[in-house]
Design an enzyme around this catalytic site. Structure first.
Site, PDB file in Angstrom:
ATOM      1  CE1 TYR A  17      33.802  36.657  31.387  1.00 19.49           C
ATOM      2  CE2 TYR A  17      32.972  37.550  33.645  1.00 19.49           C
ATOM      3  CZ  TYR A  17      34.005  37.255  32.748  1.00 19.49           C
ATOM      4  OH  TYR A  17      35.441  37.791  33.302  1.00 19.49           O
ATOM      5  CG  HIS A  22      34.781  28.967  29.730  1.00 16.05           C
ATOM      6  ND1 HIS A  22      35.153  28.389  29.768  1.00 16.05           N
ATOM      7  CD2 HIS A  22      35.362  29.855  30.843  1.00 16.05           C
ATOM      8  CE1 HIS A  22      36.767  27.893  30.040  1.00 16.05           C
ATOM      9  NE2 HIS A  22      36.428  28.808  31.168  1.00 16.05           N
ATOM     10  CE1 TYR A  68      33.978  36.216  37.286  1.00 13.99           C
ATOM     11  CE2 TYR A  68      34.717  36.444  39.724  1.00 13.99           C
ATOM     12  CZ  TYR A  68      33.936  36.813  38.120  1.00 13.99           C
ATOM     13  OH  TYR A  68      33.373  38.584  38.192  1.00 13.99           O
ATOM     14  CG  ASN A  70      39.631  30.422  38.565  1.00 13.01           C
ATOM     15  OD1 ASN A  70      38.746  31.077  38.770  1.00 13.01           O
ATOM     16  ND2 ASN A  70      41.148  30.807  38.980  1.00 13.01           N
ATOM     17  CG  ASN A 116      41.713  27.256  34.208  1.00 16.67           C
ATOM     18  OD1 ASN A 116      42.575  26.261  34.005  1.00 16.67           O
ATOM     19  ND2 ASN A 116      42.088  28.629  33.829  1.00 16.67           N
TER      20      ASN A 116
END
EC number: 3.1.1.29
Length: 194
Positions: A17, A22, A68, A70, A116
């Site tokens: 990631y 994000h 993560y 969220n 989130n």
């Protein structure tokens, strides 16, 4: 206006990631750390990478959660609680679908807007949403069903350059933010677009 004592950069952990849209908030905090010559180190009790510098006698802590997205609130609540940092003294940098690449905007308080990471931070801070936000535009794929793949994907070079420019603009207004000059910071930041 309360002084900013904690700057949080949201993202997802791991090489998979690392360069995704994000992680725009994490990019911002990494740039601050580099400019201030701060090493971000893993802190298990804060569920993230942390660092600290002093600006005009005031400690400013940096945090990139390694949970993560969220679960970002777990890290923010742990660090803010440990150092007794008021919610109003937190600035959270995050990716923003509702702004085009190259645009960054400051905001005080508000809802999570479907993000989130913000949703979990608000929940973990006891439904307090009065923290400051730096919204870094990444654009929208145009179809709600494509959002997940879009935010977890890498931006094409031209888009990434615009995101990098918006981070530069945001870094440029940090002195105003630290001085509590939010109106001036907003005016200067909101008038710029890559």
């Amino acid at each position: 206006m309360t002084a900013i004592q904690l700057i949080v950069g949201l993202g997802n952990p791991g090489a998979e990631y690392e360069q995704t849209r994000h992680n725009a908030g994490a990019f911002f905090v990494e740039r601050i750390a580099a400019a201030q010559r701060v090493n971000l180190v893993p802190e298990r009790k804060f569920f993230g990478l942390t660092g600290r510098f002093t600006h005009q006698g005031q400690d400013v802590r940096l945090l990139i959660p390694t949970t993560y997205m969220n679960r970002s609130g777990q890290a923010v609540a742990a660090l803010a609680g440990f150092y007794r940092i008021p919610v109003e003294s937190i600035l959270v940098a995050h990716d923003e679908l509702d702004l085009p690449p190259g645009v960054a905007k400051l905001k005080v308080g508000g809802g999570h807007g479907g993000h989130n990471g913000l949703r979990d931070i608000i929940a973990q801070l006891g439904n307090q949403n009065t923290f400051h936000r730096l919204r870094l535009g990444i654009g929208h794929p145009g179809d709600a069903s494509k959002v997940s793949g879009f935010v977890l994907g890498r931006a094409p070079r031209a888009e990434q350059e615009k995101l990098d420019a918006s981070i530069d603009f945001a870094l440029g207004v940090l002195p105003d933010i630290f001085a509590g000059e939010w109106n001036r910071a907003m005016k200067n930041l909101h008038s710029q677009k890559a």
